[in-house]
Design a protein around this motif. Structure first.
Motif, PDB file in Angstrom:
ATOM      1  N   GLY A   1     -13.610  36.461 -18.052  1.00  0.00           N
ATOM      2  CA  GLY A   1     -12.767  36.664 -19.175  1.00  0.00           C
ATOM      3  C   GLY A   1     -11.634  37.427 -18.664  1.00  0.00           C
ATOM      4  N   ALA A   2     -11.277  37.538 -17.574  1.00  0.00           N
ATOM      5  CA  ALA A   2      -9.948  38.377 -17.048  1.00  0.00           C
ATOM      6  C   ALA A   2      -8.922  37.361 -16.744  1.00  0.00           C
ATOM      7  CB  ALA A   2     -10.229  39.206 -16.001  1.00  0.00           C
ATOM      8  N   TRP A   3      -7.620  38.103 -16.941  1.00  0.00           N
ATOM      9  CA  TRP A   3      -6.384  37.348 -16.448  1.00  0.00           C
ATOM     10  C   TRP A   3      -6.108  37.631 -15.092  1.00  0.00           C
ATOM     11  CZ3 TRP A   3      -3.756  33.666 -19.152  1.00  0.00           C
ATOM     12  CH2 TRP A   3      -3.947  33.488 -20.576  1.00  0.00           C
ATOM     13  N   GLU A   4      -6.249  36.702 -14.182  1.00  0.00           N
ATOM     14  CA  GLU A   4      -6.396  36.938 -12.742  1.00  0.00           C
ATOM     15  C   GLU A   4      -4.830  36.171 -12.358  1.00  0.00           C
ATOM     16  OE1 GLU A   4      -8.218  38.688 -11.120  1.00  0.00           O
ATOM     17  OE2 GLU A   4      -9.974  38.696 -11.949  1.00  0.00           O
ATOM     18  N   VAL A   5      -4.343  36.882 -11.183  1.00  0.00           N
ATOM     19  CA  VAL A   5      -2.931  36.369 -10.673  1.00  0.00           C
ATOM     20  C   VAL A   5      -2.950  35.206  -9.858  1.00  0.00           C
ATOM     21  CG1 VAL A   5      -1.049  36.934  -9.166  1.00  0.00           C
ATOM     22  CG2 VAL A   5      -2.236  38.818 -10.322  1.00  0.00           C
ATOM     23  N   ARG A   6      -2.305  34.039 -10.614  1.00  0.00           N
ATOM     24  CA  ARG A   6      -2.413  32.817  -9.619  1.00  0.00           C
ATOM     25  C   ARG A   6      -1.708  32.935  -8.183  1.00  0.00           C
ATOM     26  NH1 ARG A   6       0.239  28.568 -14.294  1.00  0.00           N
ATOM     27  NH2 ARG A   6      -1.429  29.134 -15.823  1.00  0.00           N
ATOM     28  N   GLY A   7      -2.478  32.238  -7.353  1.00  0.00           N
ATOM     29  CA  GLY A   7      -2.006  32.513  -6.032  1.00  0.00           C
ATOM     30  C   GLY A   7      -2.746  33.392  -5.150  1.00  0.00           C
ATOM     31  N   VAL A   8      -3.371  34.138  -5.897  1.00  0.00           N
ATOM     32  CA  VAL A   8      -4.496  35.007  -5.000  1.00  0.00           C
ATOM     33  C   VAL A   8      -6.047  34.293  -5.293  1.00  0.00           C
ATOM     34  CG1 VAL A   8      -5.598  37.118  -5.133  1.00  0.00           C
ATOM     35  CG2 VAL A   8      -3.516  37.205  -5.701  1.00  0.00           C
ATOM     36  N   PRO A   9      -6.593  33.973  -4.025  1.00  0.00           N
ATOM     37  CA  PRO A   9      -7.585  33.000  -4.162  1.00  0.00           C
ATOM     38  C   PRO A   9      -8.881  34.020  -4.575  1.00  0.00           C
ATOM     39  CG  PRO A   9      -6.625  33.033  -2.044  1.00  0.00           C
ATOM     40  CD  PRO A   9      -5.877  33.933  -2.678  1.00  0.00           C
ATOM     41  N   ALA A  10      -9.683  33.184  -5.326  1.00  0.00           N
ATOM     42  CA  ALA A  10     -11.069  33.886  -5.804  1.00  0.00           C
ATOM     43  C   ALA A  10     -11.875  34.499  -4.781  1.00  0.00           C
ATOM     44  CB  ALA A  10     -11.922  32.713  -6.377  1.00  0.00           C
ATOM     45  N   GLU A  11     -11.759  33.969  -3.544  1.00  0.00           N
ATOM     46  CA  GLU A  11     -12.580  34.572  -2.464  1.00  0.00           C
ATOM     47  C   GLU A  11     -12.071  35.771  -1.950  1.00  0.00           C
ATOM     48  OE1 GLU A  11     -10.663  31.447  -1.752  1.00  0.00           O
ATOM     49  OE2 GLU A  11     -12.418  30.256  -2.636  1.00  0.00           O
ATOM     50  N   LEU A  12     -10.684  35.829  -2.014  1.00  0.00           N
ATOM     51  CA  LEU A  12     -10.024  37.290  -1.889  1.00  0.00           C
ATOM     52  C   LEU A  12     -10.311  38.398  -2.935  1.00  0.00           C
ATOM     53  CD1 LEU A  12      -8.279  39.047  -0.154  1.00  0.00           C
ATOM     54  CD2 LEU A  12      -6.501  38.446  -1.431  1.00  0.00           C
TER      55      LEU A  12
ATOM     56  N   ASP B   1     -13.307  38.495  -4.966  1.00  0.00           N
ATOM     57  CA  ASP B   1     -14.458  38.597  -4.473  1.00  0.00           C
ATOM     58  C   ASP B   1     -14.505  39.567  -3.539  1.00  0.00           C
ATOM     59  OD1 ASP B   1     -15.010  37.016  -6.755  1.00  0.00           O
ATOM     60  OD2 ASP B   1     -15.913  35.245  -5.271  1.00  0.00           O
ATOM     61  N   ALA B   2     -13.825  39.482  -2.340  1.00  0.00           N
ATOM     62  CA  ALA B   2     -14.152  40.464  -1.364  1.00  0.00           C
ATOM     63  C   ALA B   2     -13.623  41.789  -1.635  1.00  0.00           C
ATOM     64  CB  ALA B   2     -13.191  39.626  -0.167  1.00  0.00           C
ATOM     65  N   PHE B   3     -12.613  41.913  -2.542  1.00  0.00           N
ATOM     66  CA  PHE B   3     -12.112  43.087  -3.135  1.00  0.00           C
ATOM     67  C   PHE B   3     -13.273  43.848  -4.175  1.00  0.00           C
ATOM     68  CE2 PHE B   3      -8.877  42.385  -0.346  1.00  0.00           C
ATOM     69  CZ  PHE B   3      -8.537  43.737   0.091  1.00  0.00           C
ATOM     70  N   SER B   4     -14.017  42.988  -4.665  1.00  0.00           N
ATOM     71  CA  SER B   4     -14.844  43.369  -5.994  1.00  0.00           C
ATOM     72  C   SER B   4     -16.291  43.687  -5.412  1.00  0.00           C
ATOM     73  CB  SER B   4     -15.111  42.265  -6.960  1.00  0.00           C
ATOM     74  OG  SER B   4     -13.781  41.761  -7.329  1.00  0.00           O
ATOM     75  N   LEU B   5     -16.302  44.674  -4.406  1.00  0.00           N
ATOM     76  CA  LEU B   5     -17.442  44.979  -3.740  1.00  0.00           C
ATOM     77  C   LEU B   5     -18.457  45.902  -4.820  1.00  0.00           C
ATOM     78  CD1 LEU B   5     -16.147  46.120  -0.261  1.00  0.00           C
ATOM     79  CD2 LEU B   5     -17.063  43.939  -0.934  1.00  0.00           C
ATOM     80  N   ARG B   6     -17.858  46.847  -5.517  1.00  0.00           N
ATOM     81  CA  ARG B   6     -18.213  47.507  -6.586  1.00  0.00           C
ATOM     82  C   ARG B   6     -19.117  46.675  -7.202  1.00  0.00           C
ATOM     83  NH1 ARG B   6     -21.041  51.632  -7.389  1.00  0.00           N
ATOM     84  NH2 ARG B   6     -20.781  52.820  -9.106  1.00  0.00           N
ATOM     85  N   ALA B   7     -18.311  45.682  -7.936  1.00  0.00           N
ATOM     86  CA  ALA B   7     -19.158  44.796  -9.035  1.00  0.00           C
ATOM     87  C   ALA B   7     -20.200  44.161  -8.296  1.00  0.00           C
ATOM     88  CB  ALA B   7     -17.930  43.667  -9.584  1.00  0.00           C
ATOM     89  N   ALA B   8     -20.103  43.538  -7.166  1.00  0.00           N
ATOM     90  CA  ALA B   8     -21.253  42.860  -6.374  1.00  0.00           C
ATOM     91  C   ALA B   8     -22.465  43.867  -6.219  1.00  0.00           C
ATOM     92  CB  ALA B   8     -20.907  42.470  -5.084  1.00  0.00           C
ATOM     93  N   LEU B   9     -22.324  45.167  -6.051  1.00  0.00           N
ATOM     94  CA  LEU B   9     -23.464  45.953  -5.786  1.00  0.00           C
ATOM     95  C   LEU B   9     -24.027  46.447  -7.107  1.00  0.00           C
ATOM     96  CD1 LEU B   9     -24.794  48.003  -3.821  1.00  0.00           C
ATOM     97  CD2 LEU B   9     -23.070  49.881  -4.686  1.00  0.00           C
ATOM     98  N   VAL B  10     -23.073  46.543  -8.379  1.00  0.00           N
ATOM     99  CA  VAL B  10     -23.847  46.680  -9.343  1.00  0.00           C
ATOM    100  C   VAL B  10     -24.666  45.491  -9.798  1.00  0.00           C
ATOM    101  CG1 VAL B  10     -23.524  46.962 -11.832  1.00  0.00           C
ATOM    102  CG2 VAL B  10     -22.081  48.410 -10.267  1.00  0.00           C
ATOM    103  N   ASP B  11     -24.138  44.311  -9.623  1.00  0.00           N
ATOM    104  CA  ASP B  11     -24.986  43.086  -9.877  1.00  0.00           C
ATOM    105  C   ASP B  11     -26.250  42.863  -9.128  1.00  0.00           C
ATOM    106  OD1 ASP B  11     -23.239  42.221 -12.089  1.00  0.00           O
ATOM    107  OD2 ASP B  11     -22.298  40.687 -10.712  1.00  0.00           O
ATOM    108  N   GLU B  12     -25.993  43.338  -8.107  1.00  0.00           N
ATOM    109  CA  GLU B  12     -27.262  43.257  -7.113  1.00  0.00           C
ATOM    110  C   GLU B  12     -28.311  44.219  -7.710  1.00  0.00           C
ATOM    111  OE1 GLU B  12     -28.197  44.938  -2.578  1.00  0.00           O
ATOM    112  OE2 GLU B  12     -26.326  43.709  -2.727  1.00  0.00           O
TER     113      GLU B  12
END
Length: 194
Positions: free
Chosen positions: A48-59, A61-72
């Motif tokens: 639901g967020a507005w993300e910057v075009r040209g910044v790959p989703a993989e990148l 995700d790599a910088f969303s470590l906190r969100a991944a930890l909370v989901d885990e």
């Protein structure tokens, strides 16, 4: 008792419009980053967020470590309250490092994912729109457009994610927030326009 500067009525009004002010602020940031740097955004359905075009989703995700930890910890299907509890339980103190060290660390992490960080930044922020910039109407992607009213209404009243997805009624403040959140950039009227 009359409504004064510190009255509960004014506080309630401010609280009621907080989401609209937040949405307007974010739309203004999107507009300014486009007009000054040519940064375009795309709305990501998953977050639901507005993300910057040209910044790959993989990148991202790599910088969303906190969100991944909370989901885990809480589970991907956890409620917002459960995720907030998991977030507080896994929170750690921030390291005291200077900006240069942080920037160097971020760059190394980004290079490990995308390789050429400078090329990615150049693609994501090609410069201001116009004859001397790279993101004008004749430039890459044709520049952001204000969606037609029918498209805007479809986003605001989407049966799955819109204002009436979980409620039958909505306030004017909620409508203002939904409209601002649906726009890639805030409309700036030209000379002589309201």
């Amino acid at each position: 008792m009359a409504s004064g500067a510190g009255s509960p009525t004014r506080g309630q009004d401010l609280h009621r419009h907080a989401s609209a002010a937040d949405a307007y602020f974010k739309a203004r940031v999107r507009s300014l980053t486009y007009s000054r740097f040519g940064v375009r955004r795309e709305h990501v359905e998953r977050t639901g967020a507005w993300e910057v075009r040209g910044v790959p989703a993989e990148l991202r995700d790599a910088f969303s470590l906190r969100a991944a930890l909370v989901d885990e910890k809480a589970g991907a299907d956890a409620s917002r309250t459960e995720k907030q509890a998991a977030s507080m339980a896994t929170k750690r103190d921030k390291a005291d490092v200077d900006a240069t060290t942080m920037r160097d660390s971020w760059r190394e992490r980004a290079e490990a994912v995308v390789g050429d960080v400078d090329a990615m930044v150049a693609a994501a922020a090609p410069g201001p729109p116009g004859p001397d910039g790279g993101a004008g109407v004749g430039g890459p992607g044709g520049g952001p457009r204000i969606p037609p009213p029918a498209d805007l209404a479809a986003a605001v009243f989407d049966p799955k994610t819109g204002l009436t997805a979980s409620e039958k009624t909505f306030t004017r403040a909620q409508l203002l927030a939904a409209v601002a959140n649906a726009l890639e950039v805030r409309h700036r009227p030209g000379p002589g326009q309201p």
